[in-house]
Design a protein around this motif. Structure first.
Motif, PDB file in Angstrom:
ATOM      1  N   HIS A 196      -2.260   5.850  -3.558  1.00 49.27           N
ATOM      2  CA  HIS A 196      -1.029   5.265  -2.983  1.00 49.27           C
ATOM      3  C   HIS A 196      -0.934   6.568  -2.023  1.00 49.27           C
ATOM      4  CE1 HIS A 196       0.066   3.463  -7.014  1.00 49.27           C
ATOM      5  NE2 HIS A 196      -0.605   2.567  -6.779  1.00 49.27           N
ATOM      6  N   ASP A 244       0.179   5.637   1.754  1.00 51.44           N
ATOM      7  CA  ASP A 244       1.463   6.118   2.156  1.00 51.44           C
ATOM      8  C   ASP A 244       1.339   6.990   3.839  1.00 51.44           C
ATOM      9  OD1 ASP A 244       2.265   3.526   0.215  1.00 51.44           O
ATOM     10  OD2 ASP A 244       3.151   5.374  -1.081  1.00 51.44           O
ATOM     11  N   THR A 303      -0.726   4.424   7.148  1.00 54.08           N
ATOM     12  CA  THR A 303       0.087   3.449   7.632  1.00 54.08           C
ATOM     13  C   THR A 303       0.112   4.121   8.743  1.00 54.08           C
ATOM     14  OG1 THR A 303       0.996   2.779   5.136  1.00 54.08           O
ATOM     15  CG2 THR A 303       2.424   3.130   7.654  1.00 54.08           C
ATOM     16  N   SER A 358       6.949  -1.707   3.264  1.00 55.87           N
ATOM     17  CA  SER A 358       6.411  -0.355   3.061  1.00 55.87           C
ATOM     18  C   SER A 358       5.025  -1.331   2.207  1.00 55.87           C
ATOM     19  CB  SER A 358       6.933   0.078   1.784  1.00 55.87           C
ATOM     20  OG  SER A 358       7.538  -0.689   1.055  1.00 55.87           O
ATOM     21  N   ASN A 359       4.582  -0.005   1.062  1.00 57.22           N
ATOM     22  CA  ASN A 359       2.919  -0.975   0.700  1.00 57.22           C
ATOM     23  C   ASN A 359       3.835  -1.257  -1.020  1.00 57.22           C
ATOM     24  OD1 ASN A 359       0.908  -0.015   1.825  1.00 57.22           O
ATOM     25  ND2 ASN A 359       1.447   1.981   2.646  1.00 57.22           N
ATOM     26  N   TRP A 360       3.116  -1.913  -1.728  1.00 57.54           N
ATOM     27  CA  TRP A 360       3.306  -1.788  -3.201  1.00 57.54           C
ATOM     28  C   TRP A 360       2.470  -2.272  -4.675  1.00 57.54           C
ATOM     29  CZ3 TRP A 360       7.748  -5.975  -4.324  1.00 57.54           C
ATOM     30  CH2 TRP A 360       9.519  -5.929  -3.113  1.00 57.54           C
ATOM     31  N   ARG A 392      14.280  -0.471   5.068  1.00 61.59           N
ATOM     32  CA  ARG A 392      12.612  -0.170   4.875  1.00 61.59           C
ATOM     33  C   ARG A 392      13.166   1.042   3.692  1.00 61.59           C
ATOM     34  NH1 ARG A 392       9.153   0.395   8.781  1.00 61.59           N
ATOM     35  NH2 ARG A 392       9.652   0.564  11.229  1.00 61.59           N
ATOM     36  N   GLU A 393      14.378   1.383   3.280  1.00 62.49           N
ATOM     37  CA  GLU A 393      14.330   2.624   1.962  1.00 62.49           C
ATOM     38  C   GLU A 393      14.128   1.382   1.104  1.00 62.49           C
ATOM     39  OE1 GLU A 393      17.101   5.320   4.256  1.00 62.49           O
ATOM     40  OE2 GLU A 393      18.118   4.186   2.873  1.00 62.49           O
ATOM     41  N   SER A 436      12.812  -1.180   0.330  1.00 61.10           N
ATOM     42  CA  SER A 436      11.458  -1.406  -0.434  1.00 61.10           C
ATOM     43  C   SER A 436      10.446  -0.893  -0.627  1.00 61.10           C
ATOM     44  CB  SER A 436      10.706  -2.059   1.325  1.00 61.10           C
ATOM     45  OG  SER A 436       9.455  -2.300   1.341  1.00 61.10           O
ATOM     46  N   ALA A 437      10.765   1.001   0.193  1.00 63.32           N
ATOM     47  CA  ALA A 437       9.772   1.165  -0.499  1.00 63.32           C
ATOM     48  C   ALA A 437      10.444   1.734  -1.801  1.00 63.32           C
ATOM     49  CB  ALA A 437      10.142   2.863   0.293  1.00 63.32           C
ATOM     50  N   GLN A 488       7.848   1.368  -4.896  1.00 64.68           N
ATOM     51  CA  GLN A 488       7.537   2.076  -6.360  1.00 64.68           C
ATOM     52  C   GLN A 488       7.904   1.181  -7.877  1.00 64.68           C
ATOM     53  OE1 GLN A 488       6.602   5.675  -5.876  1.00 64.68           O
ATOM     54  NE2 GLN A 488       5.927   5.376  -7.360  1.00 64.68           N
TER      55      GLN A 488
END
Length: 323
Positions: free
Chosen positions: A115, A119, A123, A139-141, A255-256, A258-259, A263
């Motif tokens: 992570h 992140d 990125t 984002s990364n999941w 974006r928010e 998605s992040a 998480q």
């Protein structure tokens, strides 16, 4: 269905920024089962985006490959026929080779390490490259560390993998890792995997714990070895033209949220793994936890193949992020 999606995508491409800002429905296609943390996270994302935009941006979710196989979904997202997708790095590297480095065998020590790298520096480096391909990385999941199952024998050492017929996805990184251990690999589409295991077309396969659990692969496989040979994750992407058609405020909300969804998926995957392992074991699956140093020591040729595929400079940059 495909023709309809393409037509819809073409219409979307002609819509003005003003139209997008006022009222838009974004389709989010992914490959996870409806019980999987990936779908739970996608639902949270959809609910919060609708709430925060006052319904101006709606998200419609299509789980479990409803809109095609993972490569087909991603291609249609790139074309704009599906607005959003959750591919892994193994899908994205078909368009931008930098993503191929993430699945280098035994690259990450643990989840926290993965992570931190993904992140942060990864990125910052890879997201602008992906935008040139028409995809915005939100984002990364999560997906997880991959492990080997089979119906032949327990795996306690690399020698136990030698000669097994293992299904892998088409990603070169996974094929290279399994062949580096002496397995014979076969590429079979995931929807066909349970039947292939049941009929003995292959001896086994490899996937994260959550996939083995949620798709009940233990019904066809007796042995599970926690080899953790490759890490990959879902990456939340959106078609760039579609994203550019949203207002700056809506873009920031996407974006928010998605992040935040990513998480949530990370928390769920990591928290559930031990519980899922216990349930798999209680259902009769035999689990081994081999010393991974011997496995990692055999990955030199596999890493060379990944470096050749991803590009020498890309691999050099990625390896610099791991310290």
């Amino acid at each position: 269905m495909l023709k309809k999606l393409l037509l819809t995508g073409a219409v979307c491409a002609l819509m003005t920024t003003h139209a997008y800002a006022q009222d838009v429905t974004l389709r989010l296609a992914h490959f996870a089962a409806e019980t999987h943390p990936g779908h739970i996270a996608a639902k949270q994302f959809a609910d919060r985006v609708a709430e925060r935009t006052g319904g101006a941006v709606a998200v419609e979710i299509f789980p479990a490959n409803e809109l095609g196989s993972p490569p087909e979904q991603l291609e249609q997202t790139k074309l704009g026929a599906i607005e959003m997708n959750l591919p892994t790095q193994g899908g994205l590297d078909k368009y931008e080779k930098a993503f191929g480095t993430v699945m280098t065998p035994f690259a990450f020590r643990d989840y926290s390490h993965a992570h931190q790298v993904l992140d942060g520096p990864f990125t910052d480096w890879a997201a602008p490259l992906l935008e040139k391909q028409g995809l915005v990385m939100l984002s990364n999941w999560e997906y997880g560390f991959r492990n080997i199952t089979n119906s032949v024998r327990p795996i306690n050492s690399p020698e136990d993998v030698k000669g097994l017929r293992l299904r892998t996805p088409p990603e070169l990184q996974i094929v290279a890792a399994m062949e580096g251990l002496g397995a014979a690999t076969t590429q079979i589409a995931f929807p066909e995997l349970p039947n292939a295991l049941n009929q003995g077309v292959v001896d086994g396969q490899e996937n994260p714990i959550g996939v083995i659990y949620h798709f009940k692969l233990n019904e066809f496989q007796e042995h599970l070895a926690l080899t953790r040979h490759v890490y990959n994750s879902m990456v939340h992407v959106i078609n760039k033209d579609v994203f550019d058609g949203l207002t700056p405020e809506q873009q920031q909300i996407l974006r928010e949220e998605s992040a935040a969804a990513g998480q949530l998926m990370r928390d769920l995957v990591v928290a559930q793994e031990e519980k899922e392992l216990a349930e798999l074991e209680s259902a009769g699956m035999k689990i081994t936890r081999p010393d991974l140093k011997a496995f990692a020591a055999m990955m030199g040729p596999a890493r060379d193949r990944v470096g050749e595929y991803s590009g020498a400079e890309n691999m050099k940059t990625f390896l610099g992020f791991l310290d």
